[in-house]
Design a protein around this motif. Sequence first.
Motif, PDB file in Angstrom:
ATOM      1  N   LEU A  32      -4.509   1.393  -4.390  1.00  0.00           N
ATOM      2  CA  LEU A  32      -4.064   1.801  -3.051  1.00  0.00           C
ATOM      3  C   LEU A  32      -2.834   2.709  -3.135  1.00  0.00           C
ATOM      4  O   LEU A  32      -2.726   3.700  -2.408  1.00  0.00           O
ATOM      5  CB  LEU A  32      -3.736   0.577  -2.194  1.00  0.00           C
ATOM      6  CG  LEU A  32      -4.915  -0.212  -1.649  1.00  0.00           C
ATOM      7  CD1 LEU A  32      -4.430  -1.501  -0.996  1.00  0.00           C
ATOM      8  CD2 LEU A  32      -5.723   0.608  -0.665  1.00  0.00           C
ATOM      9  N   LEU A  33      -1.906   2.363  -4.032  1.00  0.00           N
ATOM     10  CA  LEU A  33      -0.717   3.201  -4.213  1.00  0.00           C
ATOM     11  C   LEU A  33      -1.103   4.599  -4.690  1.00  0.00           C
ATOM     12  O   LEU A  33      -0.530   5.602  -4.251  1.00  0.00           O
ATOM     13  CB  LEU A  33       0.235   2.549  -5.218  1.00  0.00           C
ATOM     14  CG  LEU A  33       0.953   1.294  -4.745  1.00  0.00           C
ATOM     15  CD1 LEU A  33       1.595   0.568  -5.924  1.00  0.00           C
ATOM     16  CD2 LEU A  33       1.976   1.625  -3.684  1.00  0.00           C
ATOM     17  N   SER A  63      -2.413  -1.966   2.882  1.00  0.00           N
ATOM     18  CA  SER A  63      -2.352  -3.426   2.810  1.00  0.00           C
ATOM     19  C   SER A  63      -3.466  -3.973   1.930  1.00  0.00           C
ATOM     20  O   SER A  63      -4.552  -3.398   1.849  1.00  0.00           O
ATOM     21  CB  SER A  63      -2.514  -4.045   4.203  1.00  0.00           C
ATOM     22  OG  SER A  63      -1.514  -3.593   5.076  1.00  0.00           O
ATOM     23  N   LEU A  64      -3.171  -5.118   1.316  1.00  0.00           N
ATOM     24  CA  LEU A  64      -4.170  -5.887   0.584  1.00  0.00           C
ATOM     25  C   LEU A  64      -4.162  -7.296   1.158  1.00  0.00           C
ATOM     26  O   LEU A  64      -3.099  -7.881   1.338  1.00  0.00           O
ATOM     27  CB  LEU A  64      -3.861  -5.930  -0.907  1.00  0.00           C
ATOM     28  CG  LEU A  64      -4.897  -6.712  -1.714  1.00  0.00           C
ATOM     29  CD1 LEU A  64      -5.294  -5.948  -2.951  1.00  0.00           C
ATOM     30  CD2 LEU A  64      -4.398  -8.090  -2.061  1.00  0.00           C
ATOM     31  N   ARG A  78      -9.675   3.833   3.571  1.00  0.00           N
ATOM     32  CA  ARG A  78      -9.150   3.548   2.231  1.00  0.00           C
ATOM     33  C   ARG A  78      -7.678   3.136   2.246  1.00  0.00           C
ATOM     34  O   ARG A  78      -6.954   3.366   1.298  1.00  0.00           O
ATOM     35  CB  ARG A  78      -9.370   4.738   1.301  1.00  0.00           C
ATOM     36  CG  ARG A  78     -10.836   5.015   1.054  1.00  0.00           C
ATOM     37  CD  ARG A  78     -11.061   6.068   0.035  1.00  0.00           C
ATOM     38  NE  ARG A  78     -10.444   5.675  -1.217  1.00  0.00           N
ATOM     39  CZ  ARG A  78     -10.260   6.485  -2.225  1.00  0.00           C
ATOM     40  NH1 ARG A  78     -10.644   7.719  -2.149  1.00  0.00           N
ATOM     41  NH2 ARG A  78      -9.692   6.076  -3.333  1.00  0.00           N
ATOM     42  N   LYS A  79      -7.245   2.516   3.337  1.00  0.00           N
ATOM     43  CA  LYS A  79      -5.849   2.095   3.425  1.00  0.00           C
ATOM     44  C   LYS A  79      -5.671   0.587   3.302  1.00  0.00           C
ATOM     45  O   LYS A  79      -4.546   0.114   3.272  1.00  0.00           O
ATOM     46  CB  LYS A  79      -5.225   2.599   4.726  1.00  0.00           C
ATOM     47  CG  LYS A  79      -5.069   4.108   4.737  1.00  0.00           C
ATOM     48  CD  LYS A  79      -4.355   4.592   5.951  1.00  0.00           C
ATOM     49  CE  LYS A  79      -4.185   6.093   5.885  1.00  0.00           C
ATOM     50  NZ  LYS A  79      -3.495   6.601   7.072  1.00  0.00           N
ATOM     51  N   SER A  80      -6.761  -0.148   3.242  1.00  0.00           N
ATOM     52  CA  SER A  80      -6.640  -1.586   3.043  1.00  0.00           C
ATOM     53  C   SER A  80      -7.839  -2.109   2.258  1.00  0.00           C
ATOM     54  O   SER A  80      -8.912  -1.517   2.273  1.00  0.00           O
ATOM     55  CB  SER A  80      -6.505  -2.335   4.372  1.00  0.00           C
ATOM     56  OG  SER A  80      -7.722  -2.318   5.077  1.00  0.00           O
ATOM     57  N   ILE A  81      -7.575  -3.216   1.566  1.00  0.00           N
ATOM     58  CA  ILE A  81      -8.613  -3.888   0.796  1.00  0.00           C
ATOM     59  C   ILE A  81      -8.582  -5.360   1.182  1.00  0.00           C
ATOM     60  O   ILE A  81      -7.519  -5.979   1.240  1.00  0.00           O
ATOM     61  CB  ILE A  81      -8.361  -3.770  -0.725  1.00  0.00           C
ATOM     62  CG1 ILE A  81      -8.344  -2.314  -1.174  1.00  0.00           C
ATOM     63  CG2 ILE A  81      -9.420  -4.552  -1.504  1.00  0.00           C
ATOM     64  CD1 ILE A  81      -7.966  -2.137  -2.645  1.00  0.00           C
ATOM     65  N   SER A 111       4.227   2.174  -0.937  1.00  0.00           N
ATOM     66  CA  SER A 111       4.172   0.717  -1.024  1.00  0.00           C
ATOM     67  C   SER A 111       2.935   0.158  -0.347  1.00  0.00           C
ATOM     68  O   SER A 111       2.273   0.833   0.451  1.00  0.00           O
ATOM     69  CB  SER A 111       5.435   0.096  -0.430  1.00  0.00           C
ATOM     70  OG  SER A 111       5.476   0.286   0.957  1.00  0.00           O
ATOM     71  N   VAL A 112       2.638  -1.102  -0.675  1.00  0.00           N
ATOM     72  CA  VAL A 112       1.498  -1.849  -0.134  1.00  0.00           C
ATOM     73  C   VAL A 112       1.999  -3.234   0.266  1.00  0.00           C
ATOM     74  O   VAL A 112       2.677  -3.897  -0.525  1.00  0.00           O
ATOM     75  CB  VAL A 112       0.380  -1.994  -1.202  1.00  0.00           C
ATOM     76  CG1 VAL A 112      -0.723  -2.927  -0.712  1.00  0.00           C
ATOM     77  CG2 VAL A 112      -0.189  -0.643  -1.599  1.00  0.00           C
ATOM     78  N   ASN A 113       1.670  -3.661   1.473  1.00  0.00           N
ATOM     79  CA  ASN A 113       1.974  -5.023   1.899  1.00  0.00           C
ATOM     80  C   ASN A 113       0.834  -5.939   1.464  1.00  0.00           C
ATOM     81  O   ASN A 113      -0.337  -5.585   1.587  1.00  0.00           O
ATOM     82  CB  ASN A 113       2.144  -5.095   3.420  1.00  0.00           C
ATOM     83  CG  ASN A 113       3.441  -4.457   3.875  1.00  0.00           C
ATOM     84  OD1 ASN A 113       4.475  -4.598   3.223  1.00  0.00           O
ATOM     85  ND2 ASN A 113       3.394  -3.753   4.989  1.00  0.00           N
ATOM     86  N   VAL A 114       1.184  -7.118   0.946  1.00  0.00           N
ATOM     87  CA  VAL A 114       0.204  -8.084   0.457  1.00  0.00           C
ATOM     88  C   VAL A 114       0.232  -9.307   1.380  1.00  0.00           C
ATOM     89  O   VAL A 114       1.304  -9.850   1.670  1.00  0.00           O
ATOM     90  CB  VAL A 114       0.514  -8.510  -1.001  1.00  0.00           C
ATOM     91  CG1 VAL A 114      -0.492  -9.533  -1.493  1.00  0.00           C
ATOM     92  CG2 VAL A 114       0.548  -7.282  -1.913  1.00  0.00           C
TER      93      VAL A 114
END
Length: 169
Positions: free
Chosen positions: A96-97, A54-55, A71-74, A15-18
């Motif tokens: 990211l996923l 995270s994004l 490479r874990k956040s944008i 998962s990615v937190n936005v």
Amino acid sequence: MEVPFVCNIAMGNRSVNVFSSVNVFLPWLSGKGKYIPFIPGWRCNKKKSNTEYSLFYYPSKNNNLIYSNNRKSIKVYGDIKHFIDSQTIAYLIYSLLEVDRQKHNETTAHLAACSKDKKGIILLGERGAGKTSILLELCINYGYKLIANDLGLLHFDKKLGCVFINNGT
């Protein structure tokens, strides 16, 4: 500057937190987006996940995209009108996923899959190669169940080999 949490996007176990000061993305990331209903296992949660990915979206007059060194956040900067339908945001989340999946022996693949009696068939190939046609024949004539068409999540297990993950399960 702390940016408010908007949602968590998950596919399978990843998962990615936005985060964003604007939350216009939520309806689109929740499934209203044009392509999102076709992404296998895509889930939008309103609760923050314990993930390293995270994004961050920052409304700005200048467009910019910054990947963290690990490479874990944008961080995405730009005029909201370029991001209003969330397709670009969804694509960045998806990337990211995929980084996280590949670290865990998983990947997204262009495939078609069916199953019967706890056994499955996965066909990989180019668009138009006949994957869906072959599997539909198995479904119609031999009682198989179509479980994926176009995209699927694959996991490589040392004991079992390649395992199909349908909708994150």
